[in-house]
Design a protein around this motif. Structure first.
Motif, PDB file in Angstrom:
ATOM      1  N   PRO A  68      24.563  40.563  36.197  1.00  0.00           N
ATOM      2  CA  PRO A  68      25.377  41.550  36.933  1.00  0.00           C
ATOM      3  C   PRO A  68      24.948  41.615  38.393  1.00  0.00           C
ATOM      4  O   PRO A  68      23.752  41.674  38.693  1.00  0.00           O
ATOM      5  N   LYS A  69      25.927  41.583  39.283  1.00  0.00           N
ATOM      6  CA  LYS A  69      25.618  41.578  40.717  1.00  0.00           C
ATOM      7  C   LYS A  69      26.851  42.017  41.488  1.00  0.00           C
ATOM      8  O   LYS A  69      27.989  41.784  41.056  1.00  0.00           O
ATOM      9  N   SER A  70      26.636  42.645  42.647  1.00  0.00           N
ATOM     10  CA  SER A  70      27.730  43.044  43.519  1.00  0.00           C
ATOM     11  C   SER A  70      27.415  42.598  44.939  1.00  0.00           C
ATOM     12  O   SER A  70      26.302  42.132  45.208  1.00  0.00           O
ATOM     13  N   GLY A  71      28.389  42.727  45.831  1.00  0.00           N
ATOM     14  CA  GLY A  71      28.170  42.344  47.227  1.00  0.00           C
ATOM     15  C   GLY A  71      29.014  41.153  47.615  1.00  0.00           C
ATOM     16  O   GLY A  71      28.927  40.095  46.972  1.00  0.00           O
ATOM     17  N   HIS A  72      29.821  41.307  48.667  1.00  0.00           N
ATOM     18  CA  HIS A  72      30.717  40.229  49.090  1.00  0.00           C
ATOM     19  C   HIS A  72      29.954  39.043  49.672  1.00  0.00           C
ATOM     20  O   HIS A  72      30.444  37.914  49.631  1.00  0.00           O
ATOM     21  N   MET A  77      28.872  34.528  43.889  1.00  0.00           N
ATOM     22  CA  MET A  77      29.690  35.548  43.234  1.00  0.00           C
ATOM     23  C   MET A  77      31.002  34.962  42.746  1.00  0.00           C
ATOM     24  O   MET A  77      31.732  34.333  43.504  1.00  0.00           O
ATOM     25  N   ASP A  78      31.284  35.135  41.463  1.00  0.00           N
ATOM     26  CA  ASP A  78      32.504  34.608  40.866  1.00  0.00           C
ATOM     27  C   ASP A  78      32.678  35.266  39.503  1.00  0.00           C
ATOM     28  O   ASP A  78      31.856  36.075  39.077  1.00  0.00           O
ATOM     29  N   TYR A  79      33.733  34.888  38.821  1.00  0.00           N
ATOM     30  CA  TYR A  79      33.968  35.398  37.465  1.00  0.00           C
ATOM     31  C   TYR A  79      33.313  34.447  36.465  1.00  0.00           C
ATOM     32  O   TYR A  79      33.643  33.260  36.415  1.00  0.00           O
ATOM     33  N   PHE A  80      32.367  34.994  35.693  1.00  0.00           N
ATOM     34  CA  PHE A  80      31.656  34.239  34.673  1.00  0.00           C
ATOM     35  C   PHE A  80      31.744  34.989  33.342  1.00  0.00           C
ATOM     36  O   PHE A  80      31.896  36.216  33.320  1.00  0.00           O
ATOM     37  N   LYS A  90      32.899  39.705  37.109  1.00  0.00           N
ATOM     38  CA  LYS A  90      32.422  39.231  38.402  1.00  0.00           C
ATOM     39  C   LYS A  90      30.932  39.486  38.516  1.00  0.00           C
ATOM     40  O   LYS A  90      30.444  40.596  38.272  1.00  0.00           O
ATOM     41  N   GLY A  91      30.217  38.442  38.869  1.00  0.00           N
ATOM     42  CA  GLY A  91      28.777  38.526  38.997  1.00  0.00           C
ATOM     43  C   GLY A  91      28.205  37.148  39.264  1.00  0.00           C
ATOM     44  O   GLY A  91      28.865  36.303  39.885  1.00  0.00           O
ATOM     45  N   ARG A 300      20.524  38.361  48.491  1.00  0.00           N
ATOM     46  CA  ARG A 300      21.863  37.771  48.518  1.00  0.00           C
ATOM     47  C   ARG A 300      21.826  36.290  48.866  1.00  0.00           C
ATOM     48  O   ARG A 300      22.774  35.559  48.599  1.00  0.00           O
ATOM     49  N   ASP A 301      20.733  35.847  49.470  1.00  0.00           N
ATOM     50  CA  ASP A 301      20.610  34.470  49.933  1.00  0.00           C
ATOM     51  C   ASP A 301      20.339  33.528  48.760  1.00  0.00           C
ATOM     52  O   ASP A 301      19.661  33.893  47.789  1.00  0.00           O
ATOM     53  N   LEU A 302      20.858  32.304  48.846  1.00  0.00           N
ATOM     54  CA  LEU A 302      20.690  31.304  47.786  1.00  0.00           C
ATOM     55  C   LEU A 302      19.216  31.031  47.521  1.00  0.00           C
ATOM     56  O   LEU A 302      18.768  31.000  46.370  1.00  0.00           O
ATOM     57  N   THR A 303      18.435  30.813  48.575  1.00  0.00           N
ATOM     58  CA  THR A 303      17.022  30.471  48.409  1.00  0.00           C
ATOM     59  C   THR A 303      16.243  31.590  47.746  1.00  0.00           C
ATOM     60  O   THR A 303      15.441  31.360  46.838  1.00  0.00           O
TER      61      THR A 303
END
Length: 381
Positions: A68-72, A77-80, A90-91, A300-303
């Motif tokens: 679970p995650k939020s934030g544009h 972020m996608d539907y899983f 969405k998460g 929020r960052d990938l790394t």
């Protein structure tokens, strides 16, 4: 104190304020660690080589978990698919690959990777060339060099029963084990002699999974569970497979499940055991979410997200490895992360009492009730 000794003590909790309470490292130092590069898969490989005996029967379990995650601005972020609610939400999603000790019933995560979001397409009718199965196969290919040499089977749930996945697994010199739909399109292989005229006959009819009379009875697993087997042709997978037909007679109506393996020579009972052992990866997701903060990261960052997911599961690996080292082998090994974390907290509190009250550590630790205090609140085995 090193990064992983801190993870080991705190069990990977992502709340920096809470982390700083358990060590002398400041909150800022923890934040810096999440920006560093670390070879987690190599670390996990070395830990697994120490934790699992060379003669152990092992498999590679592969599965995904919804975060679970939020934030544009959050990466990925996608539907899983969220199994907790049986629908897509969405998460974020992580794909994990874990080495499972089949008979000891314990799994260690080896590779963890976040699934990227789908690229938006201007034409909804066009299917993307790169699907999520492609990402999972790329991860598997990168993981293969770190696998134990004796590991030969990749076990998944029914979602992975797709031609692209099975071909990718076998191309890597591994064998796939998974579950088929109850209406799977299968054909009996023709075993008769060639008549000498025309094209040789390949099939001997369609398999009706509600009629198991043509299957070979292999063994009675329990009073209610019977195992049948057969080598058939899978139309969707375009290859011969060994099926493991499990018939459950416990209720008024018979029910069944169909497992399969691309290795047609594998013992059917081993297929059953390997698929049953696959569920150890579900315990990895459960324990890491409940105890090592897998779903608690605010980055929020990938790394930073990648570091968090890997450190959370690596902390769980460390806890399991330490529990295995302490096991005396007097009874069947059972791992409880709740009990392990309780013992770690009790030990930490006793150390703090000894330090702050200027007590004699030798006198206290040699007391016969010291171990009972460390086990206070742990689940009785």
């Amino acid at each position: 104190m090193t990064l992983f000794s801190t993870l080991f003590l705190t069990c990977g909790k992502a709340n920096f304020t809470n982390l700083s309470r358990y060590s002398h490292i400041s909150e800022r130092t923890y934040r810096r660690q999440y920006q560093r590069s670390f070879n987690f898969i190599k670390f996990n490989q070395q830990l697994i080589n120490r934790a699992i005996k060379p003669e152990s029967e092992i498999i590679l379990a592969v599965d995904c978990s919804f975060i679970p995650k939020s934030g544009h601005q959050t990466y990925g972020m996608d539907y899983f698919y969220n199994g907790s609610v049986s629908k897509a939400e969405k998460g974020l999603e992580i794909s994990a690959m874990a080495v499972v000790d089949v008979h000891r019933k314990i799994a260690y995560s080896l590779s963890v990777q976040q699934t990227p979001a789908k690229s938006p397409s201007s034409d909804p009718s066009q299917q993307p060339e790169t699907t999520r199965i492609n990402y999972y196969l790329t991860q598997l290919e990168a993981t293969v060099p770190y696998l134990p040499s004796s590991l030969g089977y990749v076990v998944t749930d029914g979602f992975y029963s797709k031609l692209k996945w099975v071909n990718g697994v076998t191309d890597l010199k591994l064998e796939a084990i998974s579950k088929l739909r109850r209406d799977a399109n299968l054909r009996y292989l023709y075993q008769g002699e060639y008549s000498g005229r025309g094209r040789p006959r390949k099939y001997a009819g369609k398999v009706d999974l509600t009629d198991y009379s043509n299957f070979e009875l292999f063994t009675q697993i329990s009073d209610a569970l019977t195992l049948y087997t057969a080598v058939v042709w899978s139309v969707s997978l375009k290859r011969p497979i060994r099926i493991c037909y499990l018939l459950n007679n416990s209720g008024s109506d018979c029910s069944y499940a169909v497992l399969y393996c691309t290795d047609v020579k594998l013992n059917p009972y081993s297929i059953y055991l390997y698929y049953k052992a696959r569920f150890q990866i579900e315990f990895i997701f459960r324990d890491s979410k409940q105890f090592t903060g897998l779903a608690d990261c605010q980055a929020r960052d990938l790394t930073k997200l990648d570091f968090h997911f890997n450190s959370s599961l690596a902390a769980l690996n460390l806890a399991k490895w330490d529990a295995v080292r302490q096991d005396n082998g007097e009874r069947d090994f059972v791992f409880s992360m709740a009990s392990y974390k309780r013992r770690a907290l009790n030990y930490h509190l006793l150390e703090r009492f000894i330090d702050k009250l200027d007590l004699d550590p030798t006198l206290i630790k040699s007391h016969p009730n010291y171990s009972n205090l460390c086990d206070y609140g742990a689940i009785a085995a």
